[in-house]
Design a protein around this motif. Structure first.
Motif, PDB file in Angstrom:
ATOM      1  N   ASP A  36       3.792  17.608   6.344  1.00 23.60           N
ATOM      2  CA  ASP A  36       4.986  18.325   5.880  1.00 23.60           C
ATOM      3  C   ASP A  36       5.765  17.391   4.960  1.00 23.60           C
ATOM      4  O   ASP A  36       6.533  16.547   5.429  1.00 23.60           O
ATOM      5  N   PRO A  37       5.572  17.509   3.650  1.00 23.62           N
ATOM      6  CA  PRO A  37       6.218  16.586   2.713  1.00 23.62           C
ATOM      7  C   PRO A  37       7.741  16.571   2.803  1.00 23.62           C
ATOM      8  O   PRO A  37       8.375  15.595   2.406  1.00 23.62           O
ATOM      9  N   ALA A  38       8.327  17.642   3.321  1.00 27.36           N
ATOM     10  CA  ALA A  38       9.787  17.702   3.421  1.00 27.36           C
ATOM     11  C   ALA A  38      10.313  16.973   4.654  1.00 27.36           C
ATOM     12  O   ALA A  38      11.524  16.772   4.784  1.00 27.36           O
ATOM     13  N   ASP A  39       9.422  16.582   5.547  1.00 27.74           N
ATOM     14  CA  ASP A  39       9.824  15.956   6.805  1.00 27.74           C
ATOM     15  C   ASP A  39       9.635  14.443   6.725  1.00 27.74           C
ATOM     16  O   ASP A  39       8.540  13.955   6.429  1.00 27.74           O
ATOM     17  N   THR A  40      10.695  13.694   7.007  1.00 29.87           N
ATOM     18  CA  THR A  40      10.638  12.235   6.909  1.00 29.87           C
ATOM     19  C   THR A  40       9.617  11.644   7.878  1.00 29.87           C
ATOM     20  O   THR A  40       8.877  10.716   7.531  1.00 29.87           O
ATOM     21  N   ALA A  41       9.564  12.167   9.087  1.00 25.34           N
ATOM     22  CA  ALA A  41       8.612  11.652  10.075  1.00 25.34           C
ATOM     23  C   ALA A  41       7.175  11.861   9.611  1.00 25.34           C
ATOM     24  O   ALA A  41       6.310  11.000   9.813  1.00 25.34           O
ATOM     25  N   SER A  42       6.922  12.999   8.982  1.00 22.97           N
ATOM     26  CA  SER A  42       5.578  13.285   8.484  1.00 22.97           C
ATOM     27  C   SER A  42       5.204  12.331   7.354  1.00 22.97           C
ATOM     28  O   SER A  42       4.084  11.816   7.298  1.00 22.97           O
ATOM     29  N   ARG A  43       6.146  12.074   6.463  1.00 24.50           N
ATOM     30  CA  ARG A  43       5.870  11.135   5.370  1.00 24.50           C
ATOM     31  C   ARG A  43       5.735   9.704   5.895  1.00 24.50           C
ATOM     32  O   ARG A  43       4.956   8.914   5.357  1.00 24.50           O
ATOM     33  N   THR A  44       6.477   9.380   6.941  1.00 25.10           N
ATOM     34  CA  THR A  44       6.344   8.048   7.537  1.00 25.10           C
ATOM     35  C   THR A  44       4.949   7.864   8.124  1.00 25.10           C
ATOM     36  O   THR A  44       4.328   6.809   7.969  1.00 25.10           O
ATOM     37  N   ALA A  45       4.446   8.892   8.799  1.00 23.00           N
ATOM     38  CA  ALA A  45       3.083   8.830   9.338  1.00 23.00           C
ATOM     39  C   ALA A  45       2.069   8.673   8.207  1.00 23.00           C
ATOM     40  O   ALA A  45       1.097   7.917   8.327  1.00 23.00           O
ATOM     41  N   ALA A  46       2.302   9.376   7.104  1.00 14.01           N
ATOM     42  CA  ALA A  46       1.402   9.264   5.956  1.00 14.01           C
ATOM     43  C   ALA A  46       1.467   7.867   5.347  1.00 14.01           C
ATOM     44  O   ALA A  46       0.445   7.315   4.919  1.00 14.01           O
ATOM     45  N   LEU A  47       2.666   7.279   5.304  1.00 15.83           N
ATOM     46  CA  LEU A  47       2.813   5.918   4.785  1.00 15.83           C
ATOM     47  C   LEU A  47       2.049   4.930   5.659  1.00 15.83           C
ATOM     48  O   LEU A  47       1.362   4.034   5.152  1.00 15.83           O
ATOM     49  N   ASN A  48       2.147   5.090   6.972  1.00 18.71           N
ATOM     50  CA  ASN A  48       1.400   4.212   7.880  1.00 18.71           C
ATOM     51  C   ASN A  48      -0.101   4.318   7.638  1.00 18.71           C
ATOM     52  O   ASN A  48      -0.813   3.311   7.582  1.00 18.71           O
ATOM     53  N   GLY A  49      -0.584   5.538   7.497  1.00 22.20           N
ATOM     54  CA  GLY A  49      -2.010   5.724   7.245  1.00 22.20           C
ATOM     55  C   GLY A  49      -2.438   5.123   5.919  1.00 22.20           C
ATOM     56  O   GLY A  49      -3.508   4.512   5.814  1.00 22.20           O
ATOM     57  N   THR A  50      -1.601   5.282   4.907  1.00 24.37           N
ATOM     58  CA  THR A  50      -1.916   4.725   3.590  1.00 24.37           C
ATOM     59  C   THR A  50      -1.971   3.203   3.638  1.00 24.37           C
ATOM     60  O   THR A  50      -2.893   2.577   3.094  1.00 24.37           O
ATOM     61  N   LEU A  51      -0.990   2.594   4.290  1.00 20.09           N
ATOM     62  CA  LEU A  51      -0.954   1.131   4.389  1.00 20.09           C
ATOM     63  C   LEU A  51      -2.144   0.595   5.179  1.00 20.09           C
ATOM     64  O   LEU A  51      -2.758  -0.409   4.795  1.00 20.09           O
ATOM     65  N   ARG A  52      -2.479   1.247   6.274  1.00 16.18           N
ATOM     66  CA  ARG A  52      -3.626   0.803   7.062  1.00 16.18           C
ATOM     67  C   ARG A  52      -4.911   0.876   6.233  1.00 16.18           C
ATOM     68  O   ARG A  52      -5.761  -0.012   6.290  1.00 16.18           O
ATOM     69  N   GLY A  53      -5.043   1.955   5.458  1.00 15.19           N
ATOM     70  CA  GLY A  53      -6.222   2.092   4.614  1.00 15.19           C
ATOM     71  C   GLY A  53      -6.296   1.016   3.543  1.00 15.19           C
ATOM     72  O   GLY A  53      -7.361   0.443   3.288  1.00 15.19           O
ATOM     73  N   LEU A  54      -5.158   0.722   2.914  1.00 16.47           N
ATOM     74  CA  LEU A  54      -5.136  -0.307   1.875  1.00 16.47           C
ATOM     75  C   LEU A  54      -5.423  -1.689   2.459  1.00 16.47           C
ATOM     76  O   LEU A  54      -6.134  -2.496   1.853  1.00 16.47           O
ATOM     77  N   LEU A  55      -4.877  -1.967   3.635  1.00 18.80           N
ATOM     78  CA  LEU A  55      -5.122  -3.266   4.265  1.00 18.80           C
ATOM     79  C   LEU A  55      -6.566  -3.385   4.748  1.00 18.80           C
ATOM     80  O   LEU A  55      -7.153  -4.467   4.720  1.00 18.80           O
ATOM     81  N   ALA A  56      -7.141  -2.277   5.179  1.00 23.22           N
ATOM     82  CA  ALA A  56      -8.543  -2.305   5.609  1.00 23.22           C
ATOM     83  C   ALA A  56      -9.470  -2.608   4.443  1.00 23.22           C
ATOM     84  O   ALA A  56     -10.537  -3.203   4.628  1.00 23.22           O
ATOM     85  N   ARG A  57      -9.046  -2.205   3.237  1.00 23.10           N
ATOM     86  CA  ARG A  57      -9.876  -2.418   2.042  1.00 23.10           C
ATOM     87  C   ARG A  57      -9.235  -3.429   1.092  1.00 23.10           C
ATOM     88  O   ARG A  57      -9.417  -3.347  -0.118  1.00 23.10           O
ATOM     89  N   PHE A  58      -8.497  -4.369   1.643  1.00 20.80           N
ATOM     90  CA  PHE A  58      -7.831  -5.365   0.809  1.00 20.80           C
ATOM     91  C   PHE A  58      -8.865  -6.035  -0.096  1.00 20.80           C
ATOM     92  O   PHE A  58      -9.906  -6.504   0.379  1.00 20.80           O
ATOM     93  N   PRO A  59      -8.625  -6.068  -1.407  1.00 19.37           N
ATOM     94  CA  PRO A  59      -9.679  -6.461  -2.342  1.00 19.37           C
ATOM     95  C   PRO A  59     -10.110  -7.921  -2.283  1.00 19.37           C
ATOM     96  O   PRO A  59     -11.213  -8.252  -2.706  1.00 19.37           O
ATOM     97  N   ASP A  60      -9.265  -8.803  -1.779  1.00 20.82           N
ATOM     98  CA  ASP A  60      -9.622 -10.221  -1.682  1.00 20.82           C
ATOM     99  C   ASP A  60     -10.115 -10.494  -0.264  1.00 20.82           C
ATOM    100  O   ASP A  60      -9.326 -10.571   0.681  1.00 20.82           O
ATOM    101  N   ALA A  61     -11.429 -10.637  -0.108  1.00 13.24           N
ATOM    102  CA  ALA A  61     -12.012 -10.789   1.229  1.00 13.24           C
ATOM    103  C   ALA A  61     -11.484 -12.026   1.944  1.00 13.24           C
ATOM    104  O   ALA A  61     -11.314 -12.018   3.171  1.00 13.24           O
ATOM    105  N   ARG A  62     -11.205 -13.094   1.214  1.00 11.40           N
ATOM    106  CA  ARG A  62     -10.736 -14.322   1.851  1.00 11.40           C
ATOM    107  C   ARG A  62      -9.331 -14.158   2.421  1.00 11.40           C
ATOM    108  O   ARG A  62      -9.010 -14.691   3.489  1.00 11.40           O
ATOM    109  N   LEU A  63      -8.491 -13.406   1.717  1.00 11.30           N
ATOM    110  CA  LEU A  63      -7.104 -13.240   2.144  1.00 11.30           C
ATOM    111  C   LEU A  63      -6.888 -11.998   3.010  1.00 11.30           C
ATOM    112  O   LEU A  63      -5.798 -11.817   3.558  1.00 11.30           O
ATOM    113  N   ALA A  64      -7.897 -11.147   3.125  1.00 14.53           N
ATOM    114  CA  ALA A  64      -7.731  -9.881   3.846  1.00 14.53           C
ATOM    115  C   ALA A  64      -7.266 -10.066   5.288  1.00 14.53           C
ATOM    116  O   ALA A  64      -6.320  -9.393   5.727  1.00 14.53           O
TER     117      ALA A  64
END
Length: 290
Positions: A36-64
């Protein structure tokens, strides 16, 4: 953007509605993923998922590992404060904590900020977003009316398109996971062939949809199929050959049989997908043909 990401370090992940910087909640990639894009809690959950995905695929393997620990993911344990997480992160890259905080940490924060912007840009440039589904508790019959038939047929084909795109995405992710796990070559080839089949089915659906609904699609087959994820670069004739083998909803077995002797195509797809030196590999189930 960098300062907003830096704010997340104090509490780490998961982000809460109270601590999420508004500029991050307004990112296109976050809004698009929110139930629900209009709901802050829903966007917060989406932000958490996005960050976890980006950190899981952090491009520098040594610093990941350090990046993940800094934000409160493994190898850091849950509930650690920033000082403790920073200690773990510094240990991961073999730096003294003071040096890490001054020299390495700012680079990690800046990289995450850049990845969030790149993610948002990808969503901004995507003209089509997968339709959201809502629970249906009662039957919704289609009226015996030409307009209703057309609307329903369009929804049907749109759903088939996204189903095929997501199925291909799943198999490509499976290949990447197996490559990371250093699975044996037989399992890797099996997964790569399955990914080729699903990718070809998705491309066939994309062709059908953009042909039938050019105005509604507003995009090309190449843009749609790119949503499935990275694949080896194929010549147009090779992509067409894969698609031809999947036309009509071919089963995996039918697809494999149709391409049994396509050694060159097997080289381009399998070894390209597995990031290995080319070798004679036809698309079949018996491993590589040397």
């Amino acid at each position: 953007m960098v300062s907003a990401v830096a704010q997340l370090l104090r509490q780490g992940l998961p982000v809460t509605s109270a601590t999420a910087p508004p500029v991050l909640l307004d990112l296109r990639g976050v809004v698009a993923r929110a139930v629900d894009p209009a709901d802050t809690a829903s966007r917060t959950a989406a932000l958490n998922g996005t960050l976890r995905g980006l950190l899981a695929r952090f491009p520098d393997a040594r610093l990941a590992p350090a990046a993940r620990a800094l934000f409160g993911l493994l190898p850091a344990g849950p509930g650690l404060n920033l000082t403790a997480r920073r200690d773990v992160a510094a240990e991961q890259v073999g730096h003294e904590v003071h040096h890490f905080r001054k020299r390495v940490e700012p680079r990690l924060v800046e990289k995450i900020a850049w990845e969030l912007l790149a993610d948002a840009d990808r969503f901004t440039r995507t003209p089509m977003i997968a339709p959201r589904l809502a629970p249906v508790t009662v039957r919704q019959p289609v009226p015996a009316d030409p307009f209703a038939w057309e609307v329903t047929e369009h929804e049907e084909q749109l759903t088939r398109l996204w189903s095929a795109l997501y199925a291909a995405r799943a198999e490509l992710l499976a290949v990447e996971r197996l490559v990371s796990l250093r699975a044996n070559r037989i399992d890797l080839i099996h997964a790569a062939v399955t990914a080729a089949w699903r990718w070809a089915l998705a491309r066939a659906e994309a062709i059908d949809y953009t042909t039938a609904y050019r105005a509604e699609a507003g995009t090309s087959v190449d843009v749609l199929i790119a949503l499935t994820g990275w694949t080896p670069r194929l010549a147009e004739a090779q992509a067409s050959r894969l698609t031809e083998a999947a036309v009509g909803g071919a089963s995996r077995e039918q697809f494999v049989h149709a391409l049994h002797h396509e050694t060159g195509l097997g080289n381009a797809w399998v070894d390209g997908l597995l990031d290995q030196e080319p070798r004679a590999t036809a698309i079949h189930e018996n491993g590589p043909t040397q």
